[in-house]
Design a protein around this motif. Structure first.
Motif, PDB file in Angstrom:
ATOM      1  N   ILE A 179       0.691  -1.446   0.239  1.00  0.00           N
ATOM      2  CA  ILE A 179       0.161  -0.294  -0.210  1.00  0.00           C
ATOM      3  C   ILE A 179       0.714   1.086  -0.243  1.00  0.00           C
ATOM      4  N   GLY A 180       1.633   1.510   0.827  1.00  0.00           N
ATOM      5  CA  GLY A 180       2.737   2.651   1.300  1.00  0.00           C
ATOM      6  C   GLY A 180       3.483   2.657  -0.611  1.00  0.00           C
ATOM      7  N   ALA A 181       3.730   1.556  -1.320  1.00  0.00           N
ATOM      8  CA  ALA A 181       3.878   2.205  -2.542  1.00  0.00           C
ATOM      9  C   ALA A 181       3.620   2.494  -3.770  1.00  0.00           C
ATOM     10  N   LEU A 182       2.403   1.977  -3.821  1.00  0.00           N
ATOM     11  CA  LEU A 182       0.918   1.738  -4.148  1.00  0.00           C
ATOM     12  C   LEU A 182       0.988   3.736  -3.996  1.00  0.00           C
ATOM     13  N   LEU A 183       0.976   4.004  -2.987  1.00  0.00           N
ATOM     14  CA  LEU A 183       0.756   5.390  -2.216  1.00  0.00           C
ATOM     15  C   LEU A 183       1.601   6.251  -3.026  1.00  0.00           C
ATOM     16  N   LYS A 184       3.187   6.263  -2.877  1.00  0.00           N
ATOM     17  CA  LYS A 184       3.844   6.347  -3.482  1.00  0.00           C
ATOM     18  C   LYS A 184       3.967   7.527  -4.713  1.00  0.00           C
ATOM     19  N   SER A 185       3.841   6.006  -5.480  1.00  0.00           N
ATOM     20  CA  SER A 185       3.548   6.079  -7.044  1.00  0.00           C
ATOM     21  C   SER A 185       2.434   6.852  -7.882  1.00  0.00           C
ATOM     22  N   GLY A 186       1.688   7.486  -6.675  1.00  0.00           N
ATOM     23  CA  GLY A 186       0.495   7.876  -7.234  1.00  0.00           C
ATOM     24  C   GLY A 186      -0.457   6.888  -7.867  1.00  0.00           C
ATOM     25  N   ARG A 187      -0.824   5.219  -7.246  1.00  0.00           N
ATOM     26  CA  ARG A 187      -1.664   4.996  -7.606  1.00  0.00           C
ATOM     27  C   ARG A 187      -3.000   4.255  -6.168  1.00  0.00           C
ATOM     28  N   THR A 188      -3.560   5.431  -6.407  1.00  0.00           N
ATOM     29  CA  THR A 188      -4.331   5.840  -5.322  1.00  0.00           C
ATOM     30  C   THR A 188      -5.170   4.424  -5.530  1.00  0.00           C
ATOM     31  N   GLN A 189      -6.458   4.455  -6.422  1.00  0.00           N
ATOM     32  CA  GLN A 189      -7.200   2.819  -6.868  1.00  0.00           C
ATOM     33  C   GLN A 189      -6.593   1.832  -6.335  1.00  0.00           C
ATOM     34  N   GLU A 190      -5.676   1.619  -6.717  1.00  0.00           N
ATOM     35  CA  GLU A 190      -4.775   0.248  -6.038  1.00  0.00           C
ATOM     36  C   GLU A 190      -4.871   0.847  -4.788  1.00  0.00           C
ATOM     37  N   ALA A 191      -3.994   1.408  -4.603  1.00  0.00           N
ATOM     38  CA  ALA A 191      -3.639   1.166  -2.804  1.00  0.00           C
ATOM     39  C   ALA A 191      -5.368   1.190  -2.452  1.00  0.00           C
ATOM     40  N   ASN A 192      -6.174   1.566  -2.292  1.00  0.00           N
ATOM     41  CA  ASN A 192      -7.638   1.155  -2.042  1.00  0.00           C
ATOM     42  C   ASN A 192      -7.793   0.390  -1.937  1.00  0.00           C
ATOM     43  N   LYS A 193      -7.505  -0.879  -2.871  1.00  0.00           N
ATOM     44  CA  LYS A 193      -7.423  -1.630  -2.691  1.00  0.00           C
ATOM     45  C   LYS A 193      -7.789  -2.158  -1.899  1.00  0.00           C
ATOM     46  N   TYR A 194      -6.387  -3.003  -2.205  1.00  0.00           N
ATOM     47  CA  TYR A 194      -5.478  -3.429  -0.601  1.00  0.00           C
ATOM     48  C   TYR A 194      -5.910  -3.418   0.676  1.00  0.00           C
ATOM     49  N   VAL A 195      -6.298  -2.087   0.011  1.00  0.00           N
ATOM     50  CA  VAL A 195      -6.226  -1.330   1.641  1.00  0.00           C
ATOM     51  C   VAL A 195      -7.794  -2.624   2.156  1.00  0.00           C
ATOM     52  N   ALA A 196      -8.463  -2.069   1.356  1.00  0.00           N
ATOM     53  CA  ALA A 196     -10.431  -3.003   1.743  1.00  0.00           C
ATOM     54  C   ALA A 196      -9.414  -4.460   2.011  1.00  0.00           C
ATOM     55  N   PHE A 197      -8.866  -4.965   1.433  1.00  0.00           N
ATOM     56  CA  PHE A 197      -8.328  -7.336   1.687  1.00  0.00           C
ATOM     57  C   PHE A 197      -8.185  -6.285   3.623  1.00  0.00           C
ATOM     58  N   MET A 198      -6.497  -5.069   3.320  1.00  0.00           N
ATOM     59  CA  MET A 198      -6.495  -5.493   4.680  1.00  0.00           C
ATOM     60  C   MET A 198      -7.063  -5.729   5.168  1.00  0.00           C
ATOM     61  N   ILE A 199      -8.067  -4.275   5.416  1.00  0.00           N
ATOM     62  CA  ILE A 199      -9.458  -4.263   6.336  1.00  0.00           C
ATOM     63  C   ILE A 199     -10.194  -5.339   6.317  1.00  0.00           C
ATOM     64  N   LYS A 200     -10.884  -6.123   5.886  1.00  0.00           N
ATOM     65  CA  LYS A 200     -11.378  -6.997   5.086  1.00  0.00           C
ATOM     66  C   LYS A 200     -10.554  -8.562   5.886  1.00  0.00           C
ATOM     67  N   ILE A 201      -9.419  -8.548   6.150  1.00  0.00           N
ATOM     68  CA  ILE A 201      -8.942  -9.865   6.557  1.00  0.00           C
ATOM     69  C   ILE A 201      -9.248  -9.624   8.441  1.00  0.00           C
ATOM     70  N   GLY A 202      -9.298  -8.768   9.013  1.00  0.00           N
ATOM     71  CA  GLY A 202      -9.531  -7.947  10.185  1.00  0.00           C
ATOM     72  C   GLY A 202      -8.358  -7.960  10.776  1.00  0.00           C
ATOM     73  N   TYR A 203      -7.192  -7.218  10.768  1.00  0.00           N
ATOM     74  CA  TYR A 203      -5.836  -7.398  11.694  1.00  0.00           C
ATOM     75  C   TYR A 203      -6.288  -6.818  12.483  1.00  0.00           C
ATOM     76  N   GLN A 204      -5.429  -6.886  14.230  1.00  0.00           N
ATOM     77  CA  GLN A 204      -4.998  -6.028  14.758  1.00  0.00           C
ATOM     78  C   GLN A 204      -4.400  -5.300  14.285  1.00  0.00           C
ATOM     79  N   LEU A 205      -4.927  -3.509  13.841  1.00  0.00           N
ATOM     80  CA  LEU A 205      -4.058  -2.588  13.215  1.00  0.00           C
ATOM     81  C   LEU A 205      -3.211  -2.137  14.372  1.00  0.00           C
ATOM     82  N   ASP A 206      -1.967  -1.902  13.908  1.00  0.00           N
ATOM     83  CA  ASP A 206      -0.411  -1.017  14.913  1.00  0.00           C
ATOM     84  C   ASP A 206      -0.586   0.104  14.707  1.00  0.00           C
ATOM     85  N   ILE A 207       0.570   0.880  15.231  1.00  0.00           N
ATOM     86  CA  ILE A 207       0.439   2.477  15.115  1.00  0.00           C
ATOM     87  C   ILE A 207       0.795   2.374  13.225  1.00  0.00           C
TER      88      ILE A 207
END
Length: 389
Positions: A192-220
């Motif tokens: 996600i960090g790499a996608l954001l840096k290169s301006g590929r916001t859409q794809e970044a959002n896609k992976y963020v959605a995956f990440m949230i869906k998996i239900g990790y305990q998010l850290d800082i």
DNA sequence: CTAGGGTTAG
């Protein structure tokens, strides 16, 4: 323990040494080692492992190597971990070659490396920009009978992203997923960090959605990634709301969080709040170089170059980003003479400079200065480089 | 006791 009449043993002191290492004090770690000796407790392999690790961690590779040689002369046998610590320490102190020599020597003596050993060396090779050797070692790992794990893949991915090989990095992520290693928070943050840096916001959002869906305990660190996503989208309000969520769940924001928010404020054009935030950090005793760099770059881009220069001169520590922002923007403003002086200072400080900055300065001087000026400057650059190497 | 993530310029 003392009050209870329980005598400390070797494990007690090993724990204290490990704690000192984590708590950032080399001297405390050493103290504990010496107290142990004074008490007549014989250190074991763990004690030495921890001592060696501590020495490497705080930039004393020669001392670490001396301790390593000492234990070889004693009756203490180094174990797999000892060798891993040695190789990791060598890599982190810039001795990747020596780490590899140790690795090959061990192999010749019948040592069987484990995944962690490979990961240490793969990381070392990545950091020293040796992509081909990195991939060779990755192949070796796959043929060794051990398997790469999430750490191996994340290391490789980060190396790809660092060198702008976005597609290759994403391929590695796919491979990782196909092999069943994708349920890993670190790897998601990397992608996600790499996608954001290169301006590929859409794809970044896609992976963020995956990440949230998996239900990790998010850290800082993962919150920082998400906060950065909102900042990049210009949604500062969302970013600050997420900060609240993180804090409410008991997490403490760190230097990355502050930097991301300051950069977000800068990029949104809010230099007043950005500066306020920087000053706030300073007043709490935090000097955040990256935040200063973001601020300077934004000041330049908004046309406040002289103010940027003022901030620049007030800074205690500067790096290649600090200089590069100013050099680049001074050139754009056609202030080539000052740009050339700063470029020279950064070379003298031993910092890496961008080809594009050098080019801009040379071309600017050629355009506006006398031929002699340009030649003098080129000579100065050459001398400065010679003195550095 | 040892290995991976999150921030900035071009």
């Amino acid at each position: 323990m003392k009050e209870a009449g329980v005598s400390p043993n070797v494990v007690t002191y090993n724990s204290l040494m490990a704690g000192a290492t984590r708590g950032h004090t080399l001297s405390k770690c050493f103290d504990m080692f010496e107290v142990m000796l004074e008490m007549g407790i014989v250190p074991d392999a763990w004690s030495y492992n921890t001592l060696i690790h501590c020495l490497f961690k705080y930039g004393q590779p020669d001392e670490a190597y001396r301790v390593f040689n000492d234990i070889l002369l004693q009756n203490i046998y180094p174990c797999q971990t000892t060798y891993n610590i040695m190789m990791n320490g060598l890599c982190r102190n810039g001795y990747i070659k020596n780490a590899l020599i140790l690795f090959r020597n061990l192999e010749r003596h019948g040592y069987i490396p484990e995944t962690m050993t490979f990961n240490i060396l793969i990381n070392g090779l990545c950091k020293s920009e040796k992509w081909k050797d990195t991939m060779k070692l990755f192949e070796e790992l796959q043929q060794s009978g051990f398997s790469p794990n999430a750490i191996t893949y994340t290391t490789l991915m980060k190396c790809c992203f660092k060198h702008k090989h976005l597609r290759k990095g994403l391929e590695i992520f796919s491979e990782m997923k196909n092999k069943g290693y994708a349920y890993d928070l670190f790897s998601y943050c990397t992608v996600i960090g790499a996608l954001l840096k290169s301006g590929r916001t859409q794809e970044a959002n896609k992976y963020v959605a995956f990440m949230i869906k998996i239900g990790y305990q998010l850290d800082i660190a993962s919150y920082n990634t998400l906060i950065n996503m909102h900042c990049k989208a210009g949604k500062l309000e969302n970013a600050f709301n997420l900060l609240n969520v993180a804090e409410e769940s008991g997490l403490e924001c760190d230097i990355y969080t502050h930097t991301i928010l300051i950069d977000g404020l800068c990029k949104a054009g809010n230099i007043v709040d950005a500066e306020r935030h920087i000053n706030h950090l300073n007043s709490m005793g935090f000097y955040c170089l990256v935040a200063f760099n973001c601020f300077i770059d934004t000041l330049c881009k908004l046309g406040h170059i002289d103010y940027a220069l003022q901030v620049f001169h007030s800074m205690d520590v500067k790096d290649s980003f600090t200089y590069s922002s100013l050099v680049h923007n001074l050139c754009k403003a056609r202030r080539y003479r000052l740009a050339s002086e700063l470029l020279l200072s950064s070379i003298k400080a031993g910092l890496k400079i961008l080809k594009s900055d050098k080019k801009a300065v040379f071309e600017g001087l050629t355009l506006t200065g006398s031929v002699k000026d340009v030649q003098t400057f080129k000579l100065k650059v050459r001398v400065a480089k010679l003195l550095n190497y």
